[in-house]
Design a protein around this motif. Structure first.
Motif, short mmCIF file in Angstrom:
data_model
loop_
_atom_site.label_atom_id
_atom_site.label_comp_id
_atom_site.label_asym_id
_atom_site.label_seq_id
_atom_site.Cartn_x
_atom_site.Cartn_y
_atom_site.Cartn_z
N PHE A 166 5.61 -54.63 -113.25
CA PHE A 166 4.17 -54.28 -113.74
C PHE A 166 4.03 -54.98 -115.14
O PHE A 166 2.85 -54.91 -115.76
N GLY A 167 5.11 -55.98 -115.57
CA GLY A 167 4.75 -56.72 -116.80
C GLY A 167 4.99 -56.21 -118.02
O GLY A 167 4.81 -56.56 -119.00
N GLY A 168 5.43 -54.82 -117.72
CA GLY A 168 6.10 -54.45 -119.31
C GLY A 168 4.96 -53.70 -120.05
O GLY A 168 4.71 -53.18 -121.11
N ILE A 169 3.51 -53.48 -119.37
CA ILE A 169 2.45 -53.04 -120.08
C ILE A 169 1.42 -52.36 -119.13
O ILE A 169 1.45 -52.88 -117.92
N GLY A 170 1.01 -51.20 -119.39
CA GLY A 170 0.22 -50.33 -118.54
C GLY A 170 -0.48 -49.16 -118.87
O GLY A 170 0.04 -48.95 -120.17
N GLY A 171 -1.06 -48.25 -118.19
CA GLY A 171 -1.29 -47.23 -118.73
C GLY A 171 -1.93 -46.12 -117.94
O GLY A 171 -2.29 -46.47 -116.55
N ILE A 172 -1.92 -44.89 -118.24
CA ILE A 172 -2.58 -43.68 -117.51
C ILE A 172 -3.93 -43.48 -118.11
O ILE A 172 -4.11 -43.40 -119.09
N LEU A 173 -4.92 -43.45 -117.04
CA LEU A 173 -6.30 -43.51 -117.53
C LEU A 173 -6.67 -42.07 -117.37
O LEU A 173 -6.26 -41.24 -116.83
N ARG A 174 -7.63 -41.83 -118.40
CA ARG A 174 -8.46 -40.32 -118.66
C ARG A 174 -9.44 -39.76 -117.38
O ARG A 174 -9.09 -38.80 -116.82
N TYR A 175 -9.86 -41.09 -116.65
CA TYR A 175 -10.73 -40.75 -115.30
C TYR A 175 -10.62 -42.22 -114.76
O TYR A 175 -10.13 -43.18 -115.07
N GLU A 176 -10.83 -41.99 -113.41
CA GLU A 176 -10.84 -43.38 -112.52
C GLU A 176 -12.01 -44.20 -113.00
O GLU A 176 -13.13 -44.08 -113.34
N VAL A 177 -11.25 -45.57 -113.02
CA VAL A 177 -12.17 -46.69 -113.42
C VAL A 177 -11.84 -47.93 -112.58
O VAL A 177 -10.50 -48.28 -112.58
N ASP A 178 -12.77 -48.56 -112.02
CA ASP A 178 -12.66 -49.76 -111.19
C ASP A 178 -12.21 -50.93 -112.07
O ASP A 178 -13.48 -51.54 -112.51
N ILE A 179 -11.65 -51.56 -112.90
CA ILE A 179 -11.38 -52.41 -113.89
C ILE A 179 -11.98 -53.69 -113.33
O ILE A 179 -12.66 -54.47 -113.89
N ARG A 180 -11.42 -54.06 -111.98
CA ARG A 180 -11.98 -55.31 -111.51
C ARG A 180 -13.43 -55.37 -111.12
O ARG A 180 -14.27 -56.34 -111.28
#
Length: 194
Positions: A166-180
């Motif tokens: 995963f490239g060493g960076i990521g996160g757990i989101l508060r709610y569902e979001v489609d970043i793309r």
């Protein structure tokens, strides 16, 4: 004779040879292994939570530099996970013709590519205004985005997988979001504006 509530919190009993500050330092030294295991367990639990979100395809996760930074700027990350050995620098670049500022996150290979320091539209040079390790920048600024930040090592199987895959960076989101979807919207806006 210990209160049962405290007895459950005991990780290890140590025999030390000294009293006072010297004994305290010896106790810390002798307990370093058990304390590092506690951190590894915490790390495994957090990465396990991220993997669970990914497996269930909840949309409450993000990984990779670009997507994680976008989610961070949107304020949707609850827990930011960053590899301790993340080897990426954050550049603030100034276009010497238009004076516009651009932020880029580059690894060592990308830093060697001169085209990353030029404006692709005008071929004008960028001037480096600021350069800082991304891990350092995040550790100074993560609270501005309303999230907590946890470091991940590659000492556990899960941590190693997170750093490599995963490239060493990521996160757990508060709610569902489609970043793309935000990428597509901004691209559509750019096309419509032209």
């Amino acid at each position: 004779m210990f209160d049962p509530r405290l007895r459950a919190k005991i990780l290890k009993v140590l025999d030390i040879s000294f009293g006072g500050e010297r004994g305290f330092n010896q106790a810390i030294e002798l307990s370093s292994e058990i304390l590092s295991n506690v951190n590894i367990v915490k790390e495994q639990r957090l990465i396990g939570k991220l993997f669970q979100e990914i497996n269930q395809d909840t949309g409450k996760y993000v990984f990779g530099i670009d997507d994680t930074i976008k989610a961070l700027e949107m304020g949707v990350i609850e827990i930011l996970l960053v590899g301790k050995d993340l080897d990426i620098n954050r550049y603030v670049l100034k276009n010497i013709v238009s004076n516009e500022l651009t932020i880029k996150h580059l690894n060592k290979e990308q830093e060697a590519d001169h085209s990353n320091f030029q404006d692709s539209d005008t071929a004008s040079e960028f001037e480096v205004e600021d350069k800082m390790a991304l891990v350092e920048w995040l550790s100074y600024h993560y609270t501005e985005f309303g999230c907590s930040m946890e470091f991940v090592t590659n000492k556990s199987e899960e941590g190693s997988q997170f750093c490599i895959v995963f490239g060493g960076i990521g996160g757990i989101l508060r709610y569902e979001v489609d970043i793309r979807a935000f990428d597509e919207d901004s691209d559509d806006d750019g096309v419509a504006a032209e």
